[in-house]
Design a protein around this motif. Structure first.
Motif, short mmCIF file in Angstrom:
data_model
loop_
_atom_site.label_atom_id
_atom_site.label_comp_id
_atom_site.label_asym_id
_atom_site.label_seq_id
_atom_site.Cartn_x
_atom_site.Cartn_y
_atom_site.Cartn_z
N ASP A 139 -6.23 2.28 -4.49
CA ASP A 139 -6.80 1.91 -3.20
C ASP A 139 -5.69 1.74 -2.16
N SER A 181 -4.27 -7.76 -5.57
CA SER A 181 -5.22 -6.67 -5.82
C SER A 181 -6.00 -6.36 -4.55
N LYS A 183 -9.47 -4.06 -2.89
CA LYS A 183 -10.67 -3.26 -3.10
C LYS A 183 -11.28 -2.93 -1.74
#
Ligand code: JBU
Length: 325
Positions: A139, A181, A183
């Motif tokens: 991503d 992380s 998304k």
């Protein structure tokens, strides 16, 4: 204008361009200009112009210069030497100069972002700091990382979520002072495609406020429906709501919005973060706040909201300070 006490903030996205003259102390905006000359439209013009690749930077900077001129006229002072900080899609394949992404993890103080400085020239009398995006294994984001920096996340062991609504909504987990992380959800883009280009376009009508009781009712209905059935089926209900005269086209617009935002936020219920920072445009913040309320997430984890402009300016100034010579 003093280049030490001010800077020019350029937030250059896919479809919009914004330039602001900002006082570093207190981040007061002294003048601003905006247009639809986003990177997609500018790249199209560049491709049509068929100029040699070495002219690309100047081609893009000419747009910045045009808006800079307007700001200069507004404040009636020369802005020569004031640094321009550019974040967003300007460092992408469709931007002024492509820069590599910083791979996650990324320090939330903005100290390890990829940047490139272009010195002032005779034609463009401002140093330019171009800030690149961030990538995970699968991503990417460009622009939102600067807004994340502007949120001033605390260094804690708990997982905090940076939620940025938009064309490509971003959910970034932050832990121990690092973004770990990422998304992306194509919520805004799908909303635009569904409501403007699909068969549903005839069944929705933009306008009205979420605060209106009937719009709110249909928005919340959409969020609840998103938890009960698949989006591909739910989306068609926007058409049948209209065919069967169950909802007005305006109410249906809010229903579609609820369906999409609810589908995006569903993932949060599977793994709740310790807290959420919701940062973005005020209208979107209101929609997401309402959706998180319907999903019960507001009651389960502390939620803070932050304005997009404020976090962009905060973040750009932090990166500028890290890159000061
Ligand atoms: O870097 C790219 O090429 C992107 O497509 C990033 C994009 O999702 C922005 O973060 C928000 O529009």
């Amino acid at each position: 204008m003093n280049p030490i006490t001010t800077f020019l903030s350029c937030d250059w996205g896919t479809s919009s361009f914004r330039l602001r003259l900002v006082k570093r102390e207190g981040l007061a905006v002294l003048a601003e200009a905006s247009s639809k000359e986003g990177n997609a439209a500018t790249a199209a013009l560049w491709n049509e112009a068929k100029q040699p690749p070495e002219q690309r930077l100047d081609f893009y900077l000419a747009i910045v210069q045009k808006h800079l001129q307007k700001l200069q006229e507004e404040v009636k002072t020369s802005l020569e030497g004031v640094p321009v900080v550019i974040s967003g899609m300007a460092s992408s394949t469709i931007g002024m100069a492509e820069l590599p992404y910083k791979p996650l993890p990324m320090a939330v103080d903005g100290s390890d972002l990829q940047t490139k400085t272009f010195e002032a020239t005779v034609d463009f009398k401002h140093p330019v700091l171009l800030i690149s995006g961030v990538k995970s294994n699968d991503d990417v984001m460009r622009g939102e990382e600067v807004q994340l920096v502007g949120c001033h996340f605390e260094n804690t062991a708990e997982q905090q979520l940076f939620l940025h609504p938009g064309t490509h909504a971003k959910h970034v987990l932050v832990q121990h002072g690092q973004a770990v992380s990422l998304k992306t959800y194509m919520t805004g883009e799908l909303f635009s495609l569904f409501s403007k280009k699909s068969i549903l376009a005839a069944s929705v009508e933009e306008g009205g406020q979420l605060q209106d009781a009937s719009n709110r009712h249909w928005f919340e209905k959409g969020v609840r429906a998103s938890q009960e059935a698949n989006l591909l089926h739910n989306a068609f209900l926007v058409r049948t709501n209209d065919l069967f005269r169950r909802a007005s086209k305006q109410e249906n617009y809010f229903y579609l919005s609820g369906l999409l935002i609810g589908s995006e936020c569903q993932d949060l219920l599977k793994a709740l973060p310790a807290s959420i920072v919701l940062a973005g445009e005020d209208v979107l913040i209101n929609h997401y706040h309402a959706a998180l309320g319907v999903l019960g997430i507001v009651g389960l984890c502390p939620l803070q909201t932050k304005n997009a402009v404020e976090v962009t300016l905060n973040g750009q100034l932090a990166v500028l300070k890290h890159n000061a010579a």
